[in-house]
Design a protein around this motif. Sequence first.
Motif, PDB file in Angstrom:
ATOM      1  N   PHE A 165     -19.897 -54.802 -24.108  1.00 47.65           N
ATOM      2  CA  PHE A 165     -19.758 -53.565 -24.912  1.00 47.65           C
ATOM      3  C   PHE A 165     -20.017 -52.453 -24.262  1.00 47.65           C
ATOM      4  O   PHE A 165     -20.410 -52.399 -23.049  1.00 47.65           O
ATOM      5  N   THR A 166     -20.114 -51.569 -25.253  1.00 53.73           N
ATOM      6  CA  THR A 166     -20.340 -50.281 -24.606  1.00 53.73           C
ATOM      7  C   THR A 166     -20.904 -49.275 -25.349  1.00 53.73           C
ATOM      8  O   THR A 166     -21.247 -49.557 -26.399  1.00 53.73           O
ATOM      9  N   LEU A 167     -21.722 -48.814 -24.986  1.00 53.07           N
ATOM     10  CA  LEU A 167     -22.285 -47.306 -25.806  1.00 53.07           C
ATOM     11  C   LEU A 167     -21.935 -45.805 -25.326  1.00 53.07           C
ATOM     12  O   LEU A 167     -21.513 -45.923 -23.990  1.00 53.07           O
ATOM     13  N   ALA A 168     -22.390 -45.595 -26.256  1.00 56.41           N
ATOM     14  CA  ALA A 168     -22.186 -43.720 -25.857  1.00 56.41           C
ATOM     15  C   ALA A 168     -23.154 -43.046 -24.502  1.00 56.41           C
ATOM     16  O   ALA A 168     -23.762 -43.535 -24.130  1.00 56.41           O
ATOM     17  N   ASP A 203     -28.007 -57.197 -18.855  1.00 57.41           N
ATOM     18  CA  ASP A 203     -28.852 -57.510 -17.193  1.00 57.41           C
ATOM     19  C   ASP A 203     -27.841 -56.555 -16.480  1.00 57.41           C
ATOM     20  O   ASP A 203     -27.928 -56.430 -15.108  1.00 57.41           O
ATOM     21  N   PHE A 204     -27.021 -56.105 -17.023  1.00 59.52           N
ATOM     22  CA  PHE A 204     -26.078 -54.913 -15.540  1.00 59.52           C
ATOM     23  C   PHE A 204     -25.742 -53.867 -16.902  1.00 59.52           C
ATOM     24  O   PHE A 204     -25.157 -53.808 -17.976  1.00 59.52           O
ATOM     25  N   ILE A 205     -25.342 -52.145 -16.307  1.00 55.75           N
ATOM     26  CA  ILE A 205     -25.154 -51.507 -17.287  1.00 55.75           C
ATOM     27  C   ILE A 205     -24.018 -50.993 -15.397  1.00 55.75           C
ATOM     28  O   ILE A 205     -24.584 -50.470 -14.496  1.00 55.75           O
ATOM     29  N   ASP A 206     -22.925 -50.278 -16.435  1.00 56.96           N
ATOM     30  CA  ASP A 206     -21.811 -50.360 -15.275  1.00 56.96           C
ATOM     31  C   ASP A 206     -22.276 -48.644 -14.176  1.00 56.96           C
ATOM     32  O   ASP A 206     -23.405 -47.950 -15.066  1.00 56.96           O
ATOM     33  N   ASN A 207     -21.397 -49.025 -12.939  1.00 58.93           N
ATOM     34  CA  ASN A 207     -21.649 -47.806 -12.538  1.00 58.93           C
ATOM     35  C   ASN A 207     -21.774 -46.321 -12.821  1.00 58.93           C
ATOM     36  O   ASN A 207     -21.215 -46.009 -11.796  1.00 58.93           O
ATOM     37  N   SER A 215     -18.188 -43.137 -23.077  1.00 59.49           N
ATOM     38  CA  SER A 215     -18.823 -44.326 -22.914  1.00 59.49           C
ATOM     39  C   SER A 215     -19.350 -45.328 -21.742  1.00 59.49           C
ATOM     40  O   SER A 215     -18.396 -44.567 -20.248  1.00 59.49           O
ATOM     41  N   ILE A 216     -20.678 -46.086 -21.279  1.00 57.15           N
ATOM     42  CA  ILE A 216     -20.904 -46.636 -20.481  1.00 57.15           C
ATOM     43  C   ILE A 216     -20.496 -48.164 -21.032  1.00 57.15           C
ATOM     44  O   ILE A 216     -20.720 -48.429 -22.180  1.00 57.15           O
ATOM     45  N   SER A 217     -20.415 -49.578 -19.688  1.00 54.68           N
ATOM     46  CA  SER A 217     -20.053 -50.185 -20.277  1.00 54.68           C
ATOM     47  C   SER A 217     -21.327 -51.263 -19.591  1.00 54.68           C
ATOM     48  O   SER A 217     -22.590 -50.380 -18.582  1.00 54.68           O
TER      49      SER A 217
END
Length: 339
Positions: A165-168, A203-207, A215-217
């Motif tokens: 999913f993504t968030l702002a 357990d993962f936030i995109d770089n 947005s960030i994945s």
Amino acid sequence: MPILRDTIGTVEPVNSTVMSSEVTGTVATIAVPDGAVVRQGDLLVSLDDRAARAQIAKDQAAIARDQATLDQTQRDLQRAEALLKSGAVDAQQADTARSAAQSAAAVLEIDKATLAADQVALDKLKIIAPFDGRLGAFQVSPGALVTPGAAIVTLTQVSPVRAAFTLAEGDLPLLQDSLAKGTLTVMLRPAGDTNHALSGKVDFIDNAVDPASGSISLRATVDNPDGRLVAKQAFSAVVQAGERSGLVVVPTVAVQPRQDGNVVYLVNPDDTVSIRKVDVALRVGDRTGLTVGISAGDTVVVEGQGALTDGAKVKPNTAAAPGGDQTTPTPPADATAAR
């Protein structure tokens, strides 16, 4: 209060592999039905292995033959060395016997290597499940000729799965801090399913931030023991990115929006009402956290605010419904208050 963010996303498998053959062959048997749940190491498909087994038999026969040759050359070498000590033969004859024994040993090692290679070729005629999972529909049937790389069936791991999913991007510092503390979690519901919720740990936030959407994945691992979630399925989710303390919590219905901001109707000790501007920090369901405007222990009106004006007189109603004291304005109008 928990810091929550609503979002949507899709389910991704941890492992998903299109099973194929490394060699050209004819499908002999399909060991399991379409959609079967299989374990790592289970046989899925067997290709015709008659030629490969015949080659294995040939290799084993060659090993037996060359083992016998090696045994004979070693006996010849022992006799030649004994005769050399007694002077019955010269050193050249002993060297010849030694070379023959070494050559026979090398031939035997070649035979063993050939058998190992042909055993690998035989094993490639069996399609084996590389991990636990569920199969899709087979793309072949018995008698079909398959070639290297051609799709036979897709195997997908059922549990756990990943929720993507993504968030702002404005939440990125908050998310990173929560991830570092191990408190970044998600609660998700499959699309169309209001009765079941599944939780997991992010357990993962995109770089990198997606500049097009700002947005960030993110990705969470979610246990899926009953297989309710399937790959590419949509879901709605609530992400908890830690907690915020130092707030004054009031019922959400006590906060009234106006053009110049949010207000609450505060009940003073003399049972008059004051309209207070407040700053809303968080809203979580029927609770709202405020940072400015009132203090812990204050009483606020939660119903009938439209009948009140600044300075209006109210009186507590001790027969309050669960959740707060009730007040009655003077002149009469309906209002409910909560402490």
